[in-house]
Structure formats: C-alpha cells, structure tokens
Design a protein around this motif. Structure first.
Motif, mmCIF file in Angstrom:
data_model
loop_
_atom_site.group_PDB
_atom_site.id
_atom_site.type_symbol
_atom_site.label_atom_id
_atom_site.label_comp_id
_atom_site.label_asym_id
_atom_site.label_seq_id
_atom_site.Cartn_x
_atom_site.Cartn_y
_atom_site.Cartn_z
ATOM 1 N N PRO A 230 0.791 -1.226 0.000
ATOM 2 C CA PRO A 230 0.000 0.000 0.000
ATOM 3 C C PRO A 230 0.828 1.284 0.000
ATOM 4 O O PRO A 230 0.435 2.272 -0.624
ATOM 5 C CB PRO A 230 -0.849 -0.092 1.262
ATOM 6 C CG PRO A 230 -0.304 -1.204 2.054
ATOM 7 C CD PRO A 230 0.515 -2.058 1.152
ATOM 8 N N HIS A 231 1.974 1.277 0.661
ATOM 9 C CA HIS A 231 2.768 2.498 0.722
ATOM 10 C C HIS A 231 3.309 2.877 -0.655
ATOM 11 O O HIS A 231 3.251 4.043 -1.058
ATOM 12 C CB HIS A 231 3.920 2.331 1.720
ATOM 13 C CG HIS A 231 4.768 3.556 1.833
ATOM 14 N ND1 HIS A 231 4.323 4.696 2.440
ATOM 15 C CD2 HIS A 231 6.015 3.831 1.384
ATOM 16 C CE1 HIS A 231 5.265 5.623 2.376
ATOM 17 N NE2 HIS A 231 6.307 5.118 1.738
ATOM 18 N N LYS A 232 3.802 1.901 -1.394
ATOM 19 C CA LYS A 232 4.327 2.185 -2.737
ATOM 20 C C LYS A 232 3.230 2.661 -3.669
ATOM 21 O O LYS A 232 3.407 3.597 -4.439
ATOM 22 C CB LYS A 232 4.989 0.941 -3.321
ATOM 23 C CG LYS A 232 6.311 0.591 -2.695
ATOM 24 C CD LYS A 232 6.901 -0.618 -3.375
ATOM 25 C CE LYS A 232 8.246 -0.982 -2.772
ATOM 26 N NZ LYS A 232 8.845 -2.131 -3.453
ATOM 27 N N ALA A 233 2.081 2.012 -3.604
ATOM 28 C CA ALA A 233 0.975 2.388 -4.474
ATOM 29 C C ALA A 233 0.472 3.791 -4.142
ATOM 30 O O ALA A 233 0.221 4.601 -5.039
ATOM 31 C CB ALA A 233 -0.164 1.372 -4.345
ATOM 32 N N ALA A 234 0.341 4.090 -2.855
ATOM 33 C CA ALA A 234 -0.153 5.412 -2.448
ATOM 34 C C ALA A 234 0.828 6.513 -2.829
ATOM 35 O O ALA A 234 0.428 7.587 -3.283
ATOM 36 C CB ALA A 234 -0.419 5.428 -0.947
ATOM 37 N N THR A 235 2.115 6.254 -2.654
ATOM 38 C CA THR A 235 3.122 7.261 -2.992
ATOM 39 C C THR A 235 3.125 7.561 -4.482
ATOM 40 O O THR A 235 3.121 8.724 -4.899
ATOM 41 C CB THR A 235 4.513 6.786 -2.546
ATOM 42 O OG1 THR A 235 4.487 6.546 -1.135
ATOM 43 C CG2 THR A 235 5.571 7.814 -2.856
ATOM 44 N N ALA A 236 3.124 6.530 -5.301
ATOM 45 C CA ALA A 236 3.154 6.729 -6.753
ATOM 46 C C ALA A 236 1.862 7.366 -7.258
ATOM 47 O O ALA A 236 1.885 8.261 -8.105
ATOM 48 C CB ALA A 236 3.397 5.399 -7.458
ATOM 49 N N GLY A 237 0.733 6.926 -6.728
ATOM 50 C CA GLY A 237 -0.546 7.494 -7.151
ATOM 51 C C GLY A 237 -0.705 8.947 -6.752
ATOM 52 O O GLY A 237 -1.189 9.775 -7.531
#
Length: 164
Positions: free
Chosen positions: A65-72
């Motif tokens: 979730p952290h990677k997805a939230a950061t990129a999004g």
C-alpha cells in the motif's frame, strides 16, 4: 599557462541578466492561478475525495500500500488545469472514513461518478482532464506493485465509475 580570464569564485551567478527588460509604464497582464471553471468549496471537496480516495482504495487493495499510495499521489500532484489547481491545494476537506475496502469503495466510487457528472456539465474538457488524471494515477500506482487480481478488480471498478 595561467588562466587570468577565469573568475576566482564559482557559483556566484546573478540572474539579472536573464530578466526581461521592461520600459517604464509597460505592464503585462498576467493572472496567476486562473481557472476556467468556477467550483464551489463542496465541489472541490468532492473532486479531492474522489481523486485521493481512488488512490487510497487502490492502495488498500494492493499488497504494497505504501508504494501504491506514494506513486498514485505523485501522479495526482502532476495534474494540470482546473483539476490540477484543485488537487494541489492544501486542504483538510478530504473525508475518507472506513476500515475496510468495501466501506472505502462506498464513498469513493460515487464521488468519482459525481465528479465526472459535475465537470461534464461545467466543462467537458476538464472532465476529460480529470478522467485522464485518475487513469494516470491508477497506472502509476499499479506500476509500483505486483499485479494482483484484487488491484486489477479495483482499478476496473474505478474506471467504470469514471465512465458511468
């Protein structure tokens, strides 16, 4: 061989040489942060909830979730036009309450549909801009994580809500 033409200091560059020269009395008409569409505070809150909620929903359904939230979120910050101004504004009106993906989806998917209808009535070009921004955020978020059936399903639901 000596270098006498070289200045003794480095990095001291003045920017006055790069400023355009203006004649006295010559003014330019420039408006900062002009938006082609006038939105109410409630409309802006709906747009922010929809955009950041879509990224949060996708992040909650992913394995990282952290990677997805950061990129999004980075993709949302790169938006332009009226949508870009609304998404880049610092505000605390994004209300995403929910402890499960289902509760989050119950808030986000209707907000996405409402945002598209609102922007479609006011300015169809901004509606397309919003749709493209959300799709870019979804692609950025899913590029940072391993593709999973859950993330793919949520991305499909987000895309369907944008088209509804």
């Amino acid at each position: 061989m000596t270098r006498t033409n070289r200045p003794r200091y480095r990095g001291a560059l003045t920017l006055t040489a790069f400023r355009p020269r203006q004649k006295p009395g010559n003014t330019t008409d420039f408006k900062e942060n002009t938006m082609s569409v006038t939105l109410t505070d409630q409309n802006k809150a709906t747009l922010r909830t929809a955009a950041y909620g879509a990224v949060s929903l996708l992040a909650a359904a992913s394995g990282a979730p952290h990677k997805a939230a950061t990129a999004g979120t980075a993709a949302l910050y790169s938006a332009t036009g009226t949508v870009g101004h609304v998404l880049a504004a610092k505000s605390k009106d994004i209300k995403l309450d929910g402890k499960t993906v289902a509760e989050l989806a119950d808030q986000v998917l209707p907000a996405l549909t409402e945002s598209m209808h609102l922007l479609g009535q006011l300015d169809p070009a901004e509606a397309e801009n919003f749709r493209g921004t959300i799709r870019t955020a979804i692609e950025a978020a899913t590029a940072e994580i391993e593709p999973s059936p859950t993330a793919t399903q949520i991305a499909g639901k987000i895309t369907a809500a944008l088209s509804a």
